[in-house]
Motif scaffolding. Sequence first.
Motif, mmCIF file in Angstrom:
data_model
loop_
_atom_site.group_PDB
_atom_site.id
_atom_site.type_symbol
_atom_site.label_atom_id
_atom_site.label_comp_id
_atom_site.label_asym_id
_atom_site.label_seq_id
_atom_site.Cartn_x
_atom_site.Cartn_y
_atom_site.Cartn_z
ATOM 1 N N ALA A 63 0.619 -1.278 0.246
ATOM 2 C CA ALA A 63 -0.330 -0.251 0.469
ATOM 3 C C ALA A 63 1.047 1.467 0.492
ATOM 4 O O ALA A 63 0.808 2.442 -0.720
ATOM 5 C CB ALA A 63 -0.487 -0.329 1.125
ATOM 6 N N ASP A 64 2.288 1.019 0.232
ATOM 7 C CA ASP A 64 2.800 2.062 0.690
ATOM 8 C C ASP A 64 3.280 2.798 -0.361
ATOM 9 O O ASP A 64 3.669 4.113 -1.162
ATOM 10 C CB ASP A 64 4.131 2.204 2.115
ATOM 11 N N LEU A 65 3.814 1.902 -1.154
ATOM 12 C CA LEU A 65 4.495 2.070 -2.653
ATOM 13 C C LEU A 65 3.442 2.044 -3.326
ATOM 14 O O LEU A 65 3.380 3.461 -4.613
ATOM 15 C CB LEU A 65 4.860 0.489 -3.308
ATOM 16 N N LEU A 66 2.019 1.331 -3.270
ATOM 17 C CA LEU A 66 1.149 2.116 -4.255
ATOM 18 C C LEU A 66 0.829 3.993 -3.711
ATOM 19 O O LEU A 66 0.633 4.677 -4.674
ATOM 20 C CB LEU A 66 0.150 1.566 -4.291
ATOM 21 N N VAL A 67 0.747 4.041 -2.920
ATOM 22 C CA VAL A 67 0.261 6.004 -2.435
ATOM 23 C C VAL A 67 1.801 6.970 -2.609
ATOM 24 O O VAL A 67 1.280 7.504 -3.608
ATOM 25 C CB VAL A 67 0.892 5.835 -0.799
ATOM 26 N N ILE A 68 3.182 5.830 -3.265
ATOM 27 C CA ILE A 68 4.320 6.738 -3.808
ATOM 28 C C ILE A 68 4.358 6.426 -4.867
ATOM 29 O O ILE A 68 3.905 8.214 -5.231
ATOM 30 C CB ILE A 68 5.236 5.676 -3.292
ATOM 31 N N ILE A 69 3.439 5.809 -5.858
ATOM 32 C CA ILE A 69 3.659 6.088 -7.414
ATOM 33 C C ILE A 69 2.556 6.775 -7.746
ATOM 34 O O ILE A 69 2.439 7.532 -8.589
ATOM 35 C CB ILE A 69 3.205 4.518 -7.814
ATOM 36 N N PHE A 70 1.108 7.151 -7.508
ATOM 37 C CA PHE A 70 0.112 7.305 -7.269
ATOM 38 C C PHE A 70 -0.665 8.594 -6.852
ATOM 39 O O PHE A 70 -0.481 10.102 -7.703
ATOM 40 C CB PHE A 70 -1.527 6.860 -7.291
ATOM 41 N N ASN A 71 -0.301 8.637 -5.259
ATOM 42 C CA ASN A 71 -0.166 10.276 -4.904
ATOM 43 C C ASN A 71 1.284 11.300 -4.901
ATOM 44 O O ASN A 71 1.159 11.789 -5.258
ATOM 45 C CB ASN A 71 0.017 10.105 -3.371
ATOM 46 N N VAL A 72 2.365 10.578 -4.593
ATOM 47 C CA VAL A 72 3.935 11.421 -5.142
ATOM 48 C C VAL A 72 4.363 11.532 -6.978
ATOM 49 O O VAL A 72 4.263 12.973 -7.380
ATOM 50 C CB VAL A 72 4.954 10.635 -4.301
ATOM 51 N N ILE A 73 4.186 10.506 -7.264
ATOM 52 C CA ILE A 73 5.030 10.877 -8.776
ATOM 53 C C ILE A 73 3.868 11.562 -9.658
ATOM 54 O O ILE A 73 3.470 11.889 -10.329
ATOM 55 C CB ILE A 73 5.174 8.918 -9.423
#
Length: 324
Positions: free
Chosen positions: A53-63
Amino acid sequence: MELATIEQAAFIYYHFLAIFGVPANFLSIVLLSRGGCGLSKGITLYLVGMTTADLLVIIFNVIIYYILGYYLPFPALRYTSVMRINEVINYMVVDCSVWFTVAFTVDRFVLICCQELREKYCRENTAAVVLVTVCVVSCFKNIPLYFAFEPDSIINNVEWGVHFKPTYFTLPGWVTYDWLDTLFNPLLPYFLIIFLNALTVKHILMANRTRRALQDQRNSKSSDDPEMQSRRKSIILLFSISGTFIVLWMPYVVFFLISRITGSLYNPAQNSDPLFIADYTGDMFQLLSSCTNTCVYALTQTKFREKLRNAIMYPFSAIIRYVK
């Protein structure tokens, strides 16, 4: 486009967050999934779920949202339909990340404090059911958000950008949904984690006091007690993860409560407004929580630290073997 000082800081910050967060979370998922880290299958499943879930947050919310969506020229990401989907995904992955942390905290609370339930609850099957349930609930809970947005502008019959519809803040149905969404995240999980940790600390203090008294009668040292050693490892992992979550989410929650209770709003054009800066700062700390679990695992779990060191050194070892 000229950026305010806080926006320039966020611009640099989010790039470093992406550069560190993606490989760190991905490597953690691989190492945890392979096992051998000295953790039970149930807790390993929780940790893999949290890290994913943290990885997906980085991908969608950050990148995608911050870097590509706002700073780089990708017109396709500015279409209203695309941004609506991205907004829904952003909310969904953050909800999953937060509630996976809650689920992990509940699991550790049951293990440490509820002897009658630990055998039935702290199992791999239970962890799988909980994680899947959280994903499904988060997905369905955020689908209505797709219809809460409208385009910023329409150019040549093409809709661009998104913002909340004015009716989102006035219609009873949307107002109710907004408050339920607020309760779901961040209020309930944040204070639930604090409450469960407080109960866990209270239970630990009482149990340790009783156990030391029994051991004094047997002339035994507590450091030799395997039960306390096992409990200590669980406590360190629990408090490291949930404590980091509480600290990094605190600016976001404080700003959220102040803005909701006082009804204070800021003008995005006023870059020096303290509320504007506090909002940006809260988001930055909140997203940082999606990069810290790998560090927590490395600091608290000896076997994970060894596997992480071997994985990092493997390319260099392979090059040296190839050269020789």
